[in-house]
Write a protein that holds these residues in place. Structure first.
Motif, PDB file in Angstrom:
ATOM      1  N   TYR A 177       0.833  -1.199   0.000  1.00 37.34           N
ATOM      2  CA  TYR A 177       0.000   0.000   0.000  1.00 37.34           C
ATOM      3  C   TYR A 177       0.870   1.251   0.000  1.00 37.34           C
ATOM      4  CZ  TYR A 177      -3.865   3.097   1.123  1.00 37.34           C
ATOM      5  OH  TYR A 177      -4.799   4.098   1.088  1.00 37.34           O
ATOM      6  N   SER A 178       1.936   1.228   0.778  1.00 36.72           N
ATOM      7  CA  SER A 178       2.851   2.359   0.844  1.00 36.72           C
ATOM      8  C   SER A 178       3.510   2.610  -0.509  1.00 36.72           C
ATOM      9  CB  SER A 178       3.912   2.104   1.908  1.00 36.72           C
ATOM     10  OG  SER A 178       4.843   3.139   1.943  1.00 36.72           O
ATOM     11  N   GLU A 179       3.927   1.539  -1.182  1.00 34.62           N
ATOM     12  CA  GLU A 179       4.548   1.679  -2.497  1.00 34.62           C
ATOM     13  C   GLU A 179       3.557   2.239  -3.525  1.00 34.62           C
ATOM     14  OE1 GLU A 179       5.989  -2.220  -3.335  1.00 34.62           O
ATOM     15  OE2 GLU A 179       7.576  -2.097  -1.803  1.00 34.62           O
ATOM     16  N   VAL A 180       2.336   1.735  -3.519  1.00 31.62           N
ATOM     17  CA  VAL A 180       1.317   2.217  -4.455  1.00 31.62           C
ATOM     18  C   VAL A 180       0.990   3.680  -4.175  1.00 31.62           C
ATOM     19  CG1 VAL A 180      -1.104   1.980  -5.155  1.00 31.62           C
ATOM     20  CG2 VAL A 180       0.342  -0.038  -4.942  1.00 31.62           C
ATOM     21  N   ALA A 181       0.875   4.041  -2.927  1.00 31.63           N
ATOM     22  CA  ALA A 181       0.563   5.421  -2.567  1.00 31.63           C
ATOM     23  C   ALA A 181       1.682   6.358  -3.035  1.00 31.63           C
ATOM     24  CB  ALA A 181       0.349   5.549  -1.068  1.00 31.63           C
ATOM     25  N   GLU A 182       2.921   5.935  -2.881  1.00 30.17           N
ATOM     26  CA  GLU A 182       4.046   6.760  -3.324  1.00 30.17           C
ATOM     27  C   GLU A 182       4.020   6.935  -4.844  1.00 30.17           C
ATOM     28  OE1 GLU A 182       7.128   9.254  -3.318  1.00 30.17           O
ATOM     29  OE2 GLU A 182       6.080   8.515  -1.537  1.00 30.17           O
ATOM     30  N   ARG A 183       3.764   5.854  -5.580  1.00 36.06           N
ATOM     31  CA  ARG A 183       3.661   5.962  -7.046  1.00 36.06           C
ATOM     32  C   ARG A 183       2.519   6.891  -7.446  1.00 36.06           C
ATOM     33  NH1 ARG A 183       2.690   0.454  -8.698  1.00 36.06           N
ATOM     34  NH2 ARG A 183       3.551  -0.372  -6.799  1.00 36.06           N
ATOM     35  N   ASN A 184       1.394   6.803  -6.755  1.00 36.59           N
ATOM     36  CA  ASN A 184       0.259   7.674  -7.063  1.00 36.59           C
ATOM     37  C   ASN A 184       0.590   9.138  -6.796  1.00 36.59           C
ATOM     38  OD1 ASN A 184      -1.300   5.547  -7.892  1.00 36.59           O
ATOM     39  ND2 ASN A 184      -2.388   5.339  -5.960  1.00 36.59           N
ATOM     40  N   ARG A 185       1.319   9.408  -5.721  1.00 32.59           N
ATOM     41  CA  ARG A 185       1.724  10.792  -5.434  1.00 32.59           C
ATOM     42  C   ARG A 185       2.647  11.319  -6.526  1.00 32.59           C
ATOM     43  NH1 ARG A 185       1.401   8.980   0.001  1.00 32.59           N
ATOM     44  NH2 ARG A 185       3.525   8.161  -0.021  1.00 32.59           N
TER      45      ARG A 185
END
Length: 72
Positions: free
Chosen positions: A45-53
């Motif tokens: 989730y943290s990795e996906v959130a960072e990519r989305n940002r």
């Protein structure tokens, strides 16, 4: 009620301590498995959130073509 008290209530009086230990180990292993799975999910989730940002920052920097054509 503690786990051991509950186990004594459920198991027959002549049950060996090994059965209780086995149950305790099985529950501990399940708890460890759940925690590891949760940790993997949090990492994903943290990795996906960072990519989305990062994508959002790129989109904000792009030219707003829709705004050019709509001109309201």
């Amino acid at each position: 009620m503690s786990f051991r008290e509950e186990l004594r209530r459920v198991l027959p009086p002549d049950a060996s301590p090994t059965l209780a230990e086995y149950q305790l180990v099985a529950e501990f292993q399940q708890e460890v498995s759940w925690r590891q799975e949760h940790e993997r999910y949090c990492q994903w989730y943290s990795e996906v959130a960072e990519r989305n940002r990062e994508e959002l920052l790129k989109l904000r920097g792009d030219i707003n073509l829709f705004g050019w054509f709509s001109r309201r």
